[in-house]
Write a protein that holds these residues in place. Sequence first.
Motif, mmCIF file in Angstrom:
data_model
loop_
_atom_site.group_PDB
_atom_site.id
_atom_site.type_symbol
_atom_site.label_atom_id
_atom_site.label_comp_id
_atom_site.label_asym_id
_atom_site.label_seq_id
_atom_site.Cartn_x
_atom_site.Cartn_y
_atom_site.Cartn_z
ATOM 1 N N PHE A 1 0.862 -1.191 0.000
ATOM 2 C CA PHE A 1 0.000 0.000 0.000
ATOM 3 C C PHE A 1 0.891 1.232 0.000
ATOM 4 C CE2 PHE A 1 -2.998 -2.934 2.333
ATOM 5 C CZ PHE A 1 -3.927 -3.019 1.319
ATOM 6 N N ALA B 1 1.638 -4.537 3.616
ATOM 7 C CA ALA B 1 0.680 -5.192 4.509
ATOM 8 C C ALA B 1 0.861 -6.707 4.482
ATOM 9 C CB ALA B 1 -0.746 -4.826 4.108
ATOM 10 N N ASN C 1 -3.880 -7.594 15.716
ATOM 11 C CA ASN C 1 -4.555 -6.646 14.833
ATOM 12 C C ASN C 1 -3.553 -6.009 13.883
ATOM 13 O OD1 ASN C 1 -6.361 -6.091 17.647
ATOM 14 N ND2 ASN C 1 -7.429 -6.484 15.750
ATOM 15 N N GLY C 2 -3.962 -5.886 12.653
ATOM 16 C CA GLY C 2 -3.092 -5.246 11.665
ATOM 17 C C GLY C 2 -1.995 -6.146 11.137
ATOM 18 N N ALA C 3 -2.061 -7.431 11.457
ATOM 19 C CA ALA C 3 -1.012 -8.358 11.022
ATOM 20 C C ALA C 3 -1.066 -8.608 9.514
ATOM 21 C CB ALA C 3 -1.137 -9.679 11.767
ATOM 22 N N GLY C 4 -2.203 -8.331 8.920
ATOM 23 C CA GLY C 4 -2.317 -8.525 7.475
ATOM 24 C C GLY C 4 -3.153 -9.728 7.093
ATOM 25 N N THR D 1 -6.617 -10.009 6.965
ATOM 26 C CA THR D 1 -7.670 -9.643 6.020
ATOM 27 C C THR D 1 -7.069 -9.267 4.672
ATOM 28 O OG1 THR D 1 -9.090 -8.898 7.821
ATOM 29 C CG2 THR D 1 -9.607 -8.070 5.633
ATOM 30 N N THR D 2 -5.946 -8.587 4.710
ATOM 31 C CA THR D 2 -5.299 -8.192 3.457
ATOM 32 C C THR D 2 -4.927 -9.417 2.627
ATOM 33 O OG1 THR D 2 -4.415 -6.257 4.576
ATOM 34 C CG2 THR D 2 -3.420 -6.844 2.472
ATOM 35 N N GLN E 1 -15.543 -9.308 7.339
ATOM 36 C CA GLN E 1 -15.409 -9.135 8.780
ATOM 37 C C GLN E 1 -16.721 -8.654 9.402
ATOM 38 O OE1 GLN E 1 -11.526 -7.580 9.283
ATOM 39 N NE2 GLN E 1 -11.631 -7.567 11.515
ATOM 40 N N GLU F 1 -13.160 -13.748 10.583
ATOM 41 C CA GLU F 1 -13.681 -13.531 11.942
ATOM 42 C C GLU F 1 -15.155 -13.874 12.049
ATOM 43 O OE1 GLU F 1 -12.302 -10.169 14.047
ATOM 44 O OE2 GLU F 1 -10.355 -10.174 13.054
ATOM 45 N N HIS G 1 -9.469 -14.612 16.224
ATOM 46 C CA HIS G 1 -8.690 -14.123 17.358
ATOM 47 C C HIS G 1 -8.875 -14.995 18.585
ATOM 48 C CE1 HIS G 1 -7.021 -10.397 15.895
ATOM 49 N NE2 HIS G 1 -8.173 -10.099 15.327
HETATM 50 N N1 LIG Z 1 -6.396 -0.144 1.683
HETATM 51 C C1 LIG Z 1 -5.391 0.010 2.550
HETATM 52 N N2 LIG Z 1 -4.497 1.012 2.388
HETATM 53 C C2 LIG Z 1 -3.463 1.169 3.258
HETATM 54 N N3 LIG Z 1 -3.252 0.378 4.313
HETATM 55 C C3 LIG Z 1 -4.101 -0.631 4.534
HETATM 56 C C4 LIG Z 1 -5.229 -0.878 3.671
HETATM 57 N N4 LIG Z 1 -5.907 -1.953 4.136
HETATM 58 C C5 LIG Z 1 -5.245 -2.359 5.235
HETATM 59 N N5 LIG Z 1 -4.178 -1.582 5.473
HETATM 60 C C6 LIG Z 1 -3.207 -1.727 6.549
HETATM 61 O O1 LIG Z 1 -2.634 -3.011 6.435
HETATM 62 C C7 LIG Z 1 -2.402 -3.561 7.706
HETATM 63 C C8 LIG Z 1 -3.017 -4.941 7.764
HETATM 64 O O2 LIG Z 1 -4.436 -4.806 7.809
HETATM 65 P P1 LIG Z 1 -5.419 -6.046 7.876
HETATM 66 O O3 LIG Z 1 -6.799 -5.512 7.787
HETATM 67 O O4 LIG Z 1 -5.015 -7.025 6.859
HETATM 68 O O5 LIG Z 1 -5.138 -6.589 9.311
HETATM 69 P P2 LIG Z 1 -5.821 -7.811 10.061
HETATM 70 O O6 LIG Z 1 -4.749 -8.760 10.363
HETATM 71 O O7 LIG Z 1 -6.981 -8.297 9.316
HETATM 72 O O8 LIG Z 1 -6.259 -7.102 11.407
HETATM 73 P P3 LIG Z 1 -7.609 -7.276 12.281
HETATM 74 O O9 LIG Z 1 -7.347 -8.415 13.162
HETATM 75 O O10 LIG Z 1 -7.679 -6.005 13.028
HETATM 76 O O11 LIG Z 1 -8.736 -7.472 11.348
HETATM 77 C C9 LIG Z 1 -2.950 -2.600 8.718
HETATM 78 O O12 LIG Z 1 -1.879 -1.857 9.263
HETATM 79 C C10 LIG Z 1 -3.857 -1.719 7.920
HETATM 80 O O13 LIG Z 1 -3.888 -0.431 8.456
#
Ligand SMILES: Nc1ncnc2c1ncn2[C@@H]1O[C@H](COP(=O)(O)OP(=O)(O)OP(=O)(O)O)[C@@H](O)[C@H]1O
Lengths: 251, 394
Positions: free
Chosen positions: A16, A21, A41-44, A46-47, A87, A170, A201
Motif C-alpha cells: 500500500f 501489509a 490486529n493489523g497483522a495482514g 484480512t489483506t 469481517q 472472523e 482471534h
Molecule cells: N487499503 C489500505 N491502504 C493502506 N493500508 C491498509 C489498507 N488496508 C489495510 N491496510 C493496513 O494493512 C495492515 C493490515 O491490515 P489487515 O486488515 O489485513 O489486518 P488484520 O490482520 O486483518 O487485522 P484485524 O485483526 O484487526 O482485522 C494494517 O496496518 C492496515 O492499516
Amino acid sequence: MTGQDYVEVQGLTVDFDGFKANEEVDVTFLQGRIHFLIGPNGAGKTTLVDALTGLVKGTGRARYGNLDLLSLKSHQISRAGVGRTFQTATVFEELSVLQNLDIAGGVHRKAWGMLRARKGIPDYVQEAMETVGLADLRDRPAGVLAHGQKQWLEIGMLLVQDAKVMFLDETVAGMSHEERDETGELLRRIAPSRTIVVIEHDMDFVRNHADFVTVLHAGKVLAEGSVADIQGNPRVQEVYLGRNIEEVSHE
Amino acid sequence: MSTPTDVESPFLPVAATPTDRRRLPRSSPRLSRDTVSLIGIGVFAVLMLLVAPAVLSDFRLNNLGKYACWAMVAVGIGLAWGRGGMLVLGQGVYFALGAYAMAMHLTLETAGPDAIPVFMILYDPLAPLPGFWEPFRSGAFTLLAVVGAPVLLAGTLGYAIFKRRVKGAYFAILSQALAVALAYLIGGTIKLTGGDTGLSDFKYFFGYDLSDPINKRMIYSITAGLLVLCLLVVWQLYRSRFGELLVATRDAEERVRFLGHDPANIKLVAYVTAAVMASIGGALFVPIAGIISPKEIGAAASIFLIAGAAFGGRATLFGPVLGALLLGYGRSSLSEQWENGWIYVLALMFILVTLLAPEGVASIPRRAAGLLGSLRRPTESRPPRNTAAKETKS
Ligand SMILES: Nc1ncnc2c1ncn2[C@@H]1O[C@H](COP(=O)(O)OP(=O)(O)OP(=O)(O)O)[C@@H](O)[C@H]1O
Ligand SMILES: [Mg+2]
C-alpha cells in the motif's frame, strides 16, 4: 482425510504505497483441513484474503488448480469457486433467508429466467439452508436474524455458490458459546470436500477446531503448525512480547 | 460420518414447534401476497377504467388523466428509487422526451401536411421546418420515439454512470442537473421548441378531434390502461428474481458484485424501465393537458414527480401510484383557489411523512399491524433457535 485440492501461495506481497501489509507470504491451504490464520490486529490477515479474492492487488503467485488467483478479478475468482465472508456480516437485510441463498445461486441463470418468479425451492438452496440450520427461518428477513445466524447465512450463500475454497473472516466474533460450537461443527461437516480458511482471534475456538494454524505478524508468516506447535513456539512468544498469546489476540 | 449431506445434527432445532407446523407446504407465503397484489391491481383497474368514467364529469376525468400521467412516472420512480436505490431526481428529462415528441407531432398534425407550426410562422414566416421536427410528422415515428428515445438516453447515460459506480448524492445531483439543463435549453430555444411558452393549441390526436369530449375520454382510457399496465410490469418485476436482485443491489452493492453479478446491469434495467414509463406518461400528458412547457420538466416539476412516490411509499407496489394521484389532485384543487399554495402544502406534507412514516403512507397499515402483532405475541417474532443463545449472553 486430506484431498487433492489446494491453494498454494508463494511470495505474496501487498504494497500500500510503500507500506507492505503482506510481505513474501508463503502458505498452502489444503482441502479437508480447517486452516486458521491468526495474528495481532493489523497483522495482514484480512489483506491476505483480500489479495486472494481480487479486492486488492498483490504480487507473487497464488495457484489454485491451473489458475493464478492474483491475476483474476473478483467476479472471476468467485465464479472459479473461491468464496469469502467479510469481517462485518453482509447479508441482504430486507430479503428473506431463502431469497438471500437463492441470489447466491443466481450467477448461472439466464437473463430471461431472472424476470420470472422463483418456482419452489431449488434443491441446492434447500440443502444449504438445512446444512447451516436455517431451514425453519426460511421466510424470515435476514435483517432480524441474530448475529450468529447472519454469519451462518453467509456460509450458506457460499455453499449455494458451491465455493470449494472458503475464506471466513472472523466469523465467530461476537457469537455466544453455543453458536461457536455449532459453527465449529458446521465447519467440520463441510470441510472434507472443501478448503477452509478461518481468520480468528479467539484462542479457545482455534484450539477446539484448528487442524493447522498459520501465524501472521507484520505482514509476514511468523510460524505455522499445530496449535501445540504454535503455543510452544519461542518466536511467537517473543513477538507477543512475553505476554500470553490469548491476551494479545483479544485486543 | 461427516459428509456434506449429513445435515441432521445439531442444526435442526428441536424446540421450534410453532415454525415446524407451518413448514409443511413447500411454497412460500410470498405467493399469496403476490396474488393479493394482483387482485389489488384488478380493483384499481376497475376503479380507473369503469367507475371513474361513469361518475366523473368530462373536466374531472380529464384531470384524473393528468394525474395518471404523473402516476406513471411515479411507478417508474418506485422501481428505480424504491427498489433500486437510485435517487432519480430528474425524471422530468424523460417526461420531456415523451411529451415533446408527442407535442411536436400534434403541433405538426394541427398545422396540416407540409405546413409549419403557427408559432414558427410568427417568428419567421419563410423559415423552413427545422430538420429534427420533420420525422415527427409521422405518427408511427413519434410513437417509436416515445419509447425509443428514453431507452437510448437512459441506456447510454445509465451505462456510463453505473459502470463508473456513481452513486448516492452524486447520482441525484447529476440527474437533477440534467433536468434543469434540459428545461433551460428548451426555454432558451424559442424558435425551435416554443421556449418557455411551450407547445399548445393542439387540435388533433392521431386524427381524432381533441375538442370532442368523447375523444378526450378515449385518451383518458388509454392513459388509465397504460397506467395499469405499468403496475403489472412492476408487479412482475418485484416478484421475479430480478426484483430480489435489485433490492440486494440497493442494500449491498459490493456484496452482489462478489456473488459474481454486475450491479451496473441490474440497475440499468430498472433505470431504463423507469425512463420509458416517464416518457409514456409525458406523451399522454400532452393531449390531456393541452400544453407542455419547460415548467413541467425542470427541477420543481421533477421533485413533484418524485414526491408522489415518496409520499405514497416508494418501495411498495401501490404507494407511488396512489401518492402521485393524491398529490396531483391536491395540486390542482389547491391551485384552483390558491395560486402556488400547493407547494407549501406539499412541503408540509413531505416533512410530516418523512418524520412520521419515512417509508410512505402505504407503509402505515403494515407498520401498525406489525406493532399490534408484536404486542399481542411478543415471542413469535423472535428467531426460535436464538433463545438459548440469548439466555447465556446477557
Ligand atoms: N487499503 C489500505 N491502504 C493502506 N493500508 C491498509 C489498507 N488496508 C489495510 N491496510 C493496513 O494493512 C495492515 C493490515 O491490515 P489487515 O486488515 O489485513 O489486518 P488484520 O490482520 O486483518 O487485522 P484485524 O485483526 O484487526 O482485522 C494494517 O496496518 C492496515 O492499516
Ligand atoms: Mg481483519
